[in-house]
Design an enzyme around this catalytic site. Structure first.
Site, PDB file in Angstrom:
ATOM      1  NE  ARG A 168      -4.126  -1.840   0.396  1.00 47.46           N
ATOM      2  CZ  ARG A 168      -4.176  -3.139   0.102  1.00 47.46           C
ATOM      3  NH1 ARG A 168      -3.129  -3.737  -0.434  1.00 47.46           N
ATOM      4  NH2 ARG A 168      -5.271  -3.838   0.326  1.00 47.46           N
ATOM      5  CB  SER A 243      -8.558  -1.923   4.423  1.00 45.92           C
ATOM      6  OG  SER A 243      -8.834  -3.203   3.936  1.00 45.92           O
ATOM      7  CD  GLU A 338      -5.654   0.929   2.371  1.00 42.21           C
ATOM      8  OE1 GLU A 338      -6.037   1.645   1.432  1.00 42.21           O
ATOM      9  OE2 GLU A 338      -6.113  -0.195   2.613  1.00 42.21           O
TER      10      GLU A 338
HETATM   11  N1  EPU Z   1     -10.319 -11.080  10.362  1.00 39.08           N
HETATM   12  C1  EPU Z   1     -10.915 -10.956  11.606  1.00 39.08           C
HETATM   13  N2  EPU Z   1     -12.067 -10.239  11.711  1.00 39.08           N
HETATM   14  C2  EPU Z   1     -12.665  -9.658  10.633  1.00 39.08           C
HETATM   15  C3  EPU Z   1     -12.086  -9.817   9.355  1.00 39.08           C
HETATM   16  C4  EPU Z   1     -10.900 -10.523   9.255  1.00 39.08           C
HETATM   17  O1  EPU Z   1     -10.420 -11.451  12.610  1.00 39.08           O
HETATM   18  O2  EPU Z   1     -13.696  -9.000  10.813  1.00 39.08           O
HETATM   19  C5  EPU Z   1      -9.027 -11.794  10.279  1.00 39.08           C
HETATM   20  C6  EPU Z   1      -9.143 -13.250   9.950  1.00 39.08           C
HETATM   21  O3  EPU Z   1      -8.136 -13.920  10.639  1.00 39.08           O
HETATM   22  C7  EPU Z   1      -8.857 -13.294   8.457  1.00 39.08           C
HETATM   23  C8  EPU Z   1      -7.824 -12.193   8.325  1.00 39.08           C
HETATM   24  O4  EPU Z   1      -8.241 -11.207   9.262  1.00 39.08           O
HETATM   25  O5  EPU Z   1      -8.337 -14.511   8.061  1.00 39.08           O
HETATM   26  C9  EPU Z   1      -7.732 -11.601   6.940  1.00 39.08           C
HETATM   27  O6  EPU Z   1      -8.980 -11.071   6.569  1.00 39.08           O
HETATM   28  P1  EPU Z   1      -9.309 -10.705   5.047  1.00 39.08           P
HETATM   29  O7  EPU Z   1      -9.003 -11.851   4.183  1.00 39.08           O
HETATM   30  O8  EPU Z   1     -10.683 -10.164   4.990  1.00 39.08           O
HETATM   31  O9  EPU Z   1      -8.238  -9.594   4.650  1.00 39.08           O
HETATM   32  P2  EPU Z   1      -7.655  -8.337   5.417  1.00 39.08           P
HETATM   33  O10 EPU Z   1      -6.243  -8.588   5.774  1.00 39.08           O
HETATM   34  O11 EPU Z   1      -8.560  -7.898   6.502  1.00 39.08           O
HETATM   35  C10 EPU Z   1      -6.665  -7.292   3.240  1.00 39.08           C
HETATM   36  C11 EPU Z   1      -6.699  -6.000   2.463  1.00 39.08           C
HETATM   37  C12 EPU Z   1      -7.999  -5.868   1.707  1.00 39.08           C
HETATM   38  C13 EPU Z   1      -8.096  -7.047   0.757  1.00 39.08           C
HETATM   39  C14 EPU Z   1      -8.025  -8.356   1.558  1.00 39.08           C
HETATM   40  C15 EPU Z   1      -7.962  -9.572   0.679  1.00 39.08           C
HETATM   41  C16 EPU Z   1      -5.333  -4.450   3.724  1.00 39.08           C
HETATM   42  C17 EPU Z   1      -5.298  -3.224   4.559  1.00 39.08           C
HETATM   43  N3  EPU Z   1      -6.530  -4.876   3.365  1.00 39.08           N
HETATM   44  O12 EPU Z   1      -7.688  -7.245   4.220  1.00 39.08           O
HETATM   45  O13 EPU Z   1      -7.937  -4.676   0.944  1.00 39.08           O
HETATM   46  O14 EPU Z   1      -9.291  -7.001  -0.002  1.00 39.08           O
HETATM   47  O15 EPU Z   1      -6.819  -8.365   2.346  1.00 39.08           O
HETATM   48  O16 EPU Z   1      -6.706  -9.699   0.095  1.00 39.08           O
HETATM   49  O17 EPU Z   1      -4.280  -4.977   3.369  1.00 39.08           O
HETATM   50  C18 EPU Z   1      -8.495  -2.361   0.924  1.00 39.08           C
HETATM   51  O18 EPU Z   1      -7.290  -2.142   0.873  1.00 39.08           O
HETATM   52  O19 EPU Z   1      -9.342  -1.436   0.943  1.00 39.08           O
HETATM   53  C19 EPU Z   1      -8.957  -3.739   1.013  1.00 39.08           C
HETATM   54  C20 EPU Z   1     -10.233  -4.060   1.149  1.00 39.08           C
END
Ligand code: EPU
Length: 342
Positions: A168, A243, A338
Site C-alpha cells: 500500500r 480497509s 490506509e
Molecule cells: N479477520 C478478523 N475479523 C474480521 C475480518 C478478518 O479477525 O472482521 C481476520 C481473519 O483472521 C482473516 C484475516 O483477518 O483470516 C484476513 O482477513 P481478510 O481476508 O478479509 O483480509 P484483510 O487482511 O482484513 C486485506 C486487504 C484488503 C483485501 C483483503 C484480501 C489491507 C489493509 N486490506 O484485508 O484490501 O481485499 O486483504 O486480500 O491490506 C483495501 O485495501 O481497501 C482492502 C479491502
C-alpha cells in the site's frame, strides 16, 4: 482545440467520495486530456490554490470542506498498445474505473489483474497505494505510468522500480506526494491464464462454484467478486473506503510474545517479521459491528469503517483514533490508517 476549462465554485463532493460525506470544494474542475489539465493548471485561481486530484474518491476521508481546487481526472482510453506471443501491453487512461479495466482485460482474455476485481476507484489512483487483494498487487503486472509534473507541466514516465512500490505504498504517497498527476498506466498482461489461487478463500469459493481443474481468469474474477460482496460493503449502499487501516508488521519476537498470550492471533511471515490482520486485533477489542449513531465498524469486516448515512468525517476520524488507542493498549501494536485523511 479543447474548450476552455471551467471552474465551478462551491461544489458538493458527496458524489465524489465513497464515504458519502457531505463536504464541498471551493473550486472544482474536470479534465479529460493532458491539454485540458495543462489549461486548468494555467488558471490563476488554480495556481494559487491547494490542489486535490480526485479519481474515484474511494480512499479518502474528508473531515472538513476543501478550500482549494479539486481536479477530477476523467482521462479515458483502454487499448492494447503492444504484444508478443505471451503478453499484451495494455494502456489505460487514469480516469478509467479500475474494475472497468479488469473487465476489459477479461474480455481480451488477458490475465494478471483478475484477483483485483471489484476494487473501487480509478486506474490513476491504483499505483499511488499499489492496490492489492487476494494474493495480487498492482506492481505484479505494472510496466510504467505517465504523470504530469505540477511544477513544470511536463510529462514524465516512471518505470516500476522508480515507483517505489511496497505494501500500500509508492513514491507518490511518499517523497513525491502531490507533485505529479498520473495520466495513464501501462500493464503487462498474460495471454495464457496463470491462475493465482494462493489465497485460501479463492480455492474454497471455486469449489463451492463447482469449478474443477484449472480456473480461467473469469472464474477467478467471479470467485473474488463473490468473496468481496460477502464481506465488504458496497459503497453505493453503505458509505466506506475499504480497509481503513493497514495490516501492521511486527517483529517475530513481538509476535511470539503475543501468541503466548492470545492463542488465536493469526500471522503471515514477511521479510523482517510477521504481518498480522488489523481486522483481528480490532475485532478482539470488541469493535466489530459497533455503531455510533450514523457511523461505525462494519459487521462483516472489522477493518472497514462505515457511514450508514449522515455521518460527519470528524466523527469517523475520531472513531479511528479510538480504535487505534484500544489496539495499542491491548496489544502494544500501532495501527496506521490506509485511508487518506483530509
Ligand atoms: N479477520 C478478523 N475479523 C474480521 C475480518 C478478518 O479477525 O472482521 C481476520 C481473519 O483472521 C482473516 C484475516 O483477518 O483470516 C484476513 O482477513 P481478510 O481476508 O478479509 O483480509 P484483510 O487482511 O482484513 C486485506 C486487504 C484488503 C483485501 C483483503 C484480501 C489491507 C489493509 N486490506 O484485508 O484490501 O481485499 O486483504 O486480500 O491490506 C483495501 O485495501 O481497501 C482492502 C479491502
Amino acid at each position: 482545440m479543447s474548450p476552455a476549462p471551467t471552474l465551478e465554485a462551491n461544489v458538493s463532493l458527496r458524489p465524489y467520495n465513497t464515504f458519502g460525506l457531505e463536504v464541498t470544494a471551493r473550486w472544482f474542475a474536470r479534465f479529460a486530456s493532458v491539454e485540458e489539465l495543462r489549461a486548468l493548471l494555467a488558471l490563476p485561481q488554480v495556481q494559487a490554490a491547494e490542489k486535490l486530484v480526485l479519481g474515484g474518491g474511494s480512499n479518502l476521508l474528508f473531515t472538513r470542506n476543501f478550500e482549494g481546487v479539486v481536479l477530477k481526472n476523467e482521462i479515458r482510453g483502454l487499448e492494447i498498445v503492444d504484444q508478443d506471443e505471451e503478453t499484451a501491453l495494455v494502456r489505460a487512461g487514469a480516469g478509467e474505473s479500475w474494475h472497468g479495466l479488469v473487465q476489459y482485460a477479461l474480455g481480451q482474455e488477458l490475465s494478471g489483474i483478475e484477483n483485483l476485481s471489484l476494487i473501487p476507484g480509478t486506474v490513476g489512483a491504483a499505483p499511488l497505494q499499489n492496490i492489492g487483494a487476494y494474493g495480487a498487487e498492482l506492481k505484479d503486472t505494472f510496466e510504467q505510468l505517465e504523470a504530469l509534473e505540477l511544477s513544470t507541466g511536463r510529462l514524465r514516465t516512471f518505470l516500476g522500480p522508480e515507483c517505489g512500490f511496497g505494501y500500500r505504498e509508492s513514491v507518490f504517497k511518499g517523497p513525491l506526494k502531490n507533485q505529479f498527476i498520473v495520466t495513464n498506466v501501462l500493464l503487462r498482461l498474460h495471454k495464457q491464464g496463470r491462475p493465482n489461487v494462493r489465497y485460501g478463500d479463492i480455492q474454497t469459493t471455486l469449489q463451492d462454484m463447482g469449478i474443477e481443474g484449472d480456473p480461467t481468469p473469469l472464474h477467478i474474477s467471479e470467485a473474488v467478486s463473490s468473496i468481496r460482496r460477502s464481506k465488504l460493503p458496497d459503497p453505493a449502499q453503505i458509505g466506506n473506503a475499504g480497509s481503513f487501516f493497514k495490516n501492521p508488521e511486527i517483529s517475530q519476537a513481538k509476535f511470539d510474545e503475543l501468541k503466548a498470550q492470545f492463542e488465536g492471533l493469526p500471522g503471515y511471515p514477511v521479510p523482517g517479521g510477521v504481518k498480522v490482520p488489523a481486522a483481528w486485533l480490532i475485532e478482539q477489542c470488541g469493535w466489530k459491528g459497533q455503531r455510533r449513531g450514523p457511523h461505525g465498524v462494519h459487521d462483516r469486516q472489522a477493518l472497514v469503517l462505515v457511514n450508514h448515512g449522515g455521518a460527519q468525517g470528524q466523527d469517523i476520524r475520531d472513531l479511528a483514533y479510538e480504535i487505534i488507542a484500544s489496539v495499542r493498549e491491548k496489544f502494544g501494536i500501532e495501527l496506521h490508517p490506509e485511508v487518506n485523511i483530509m
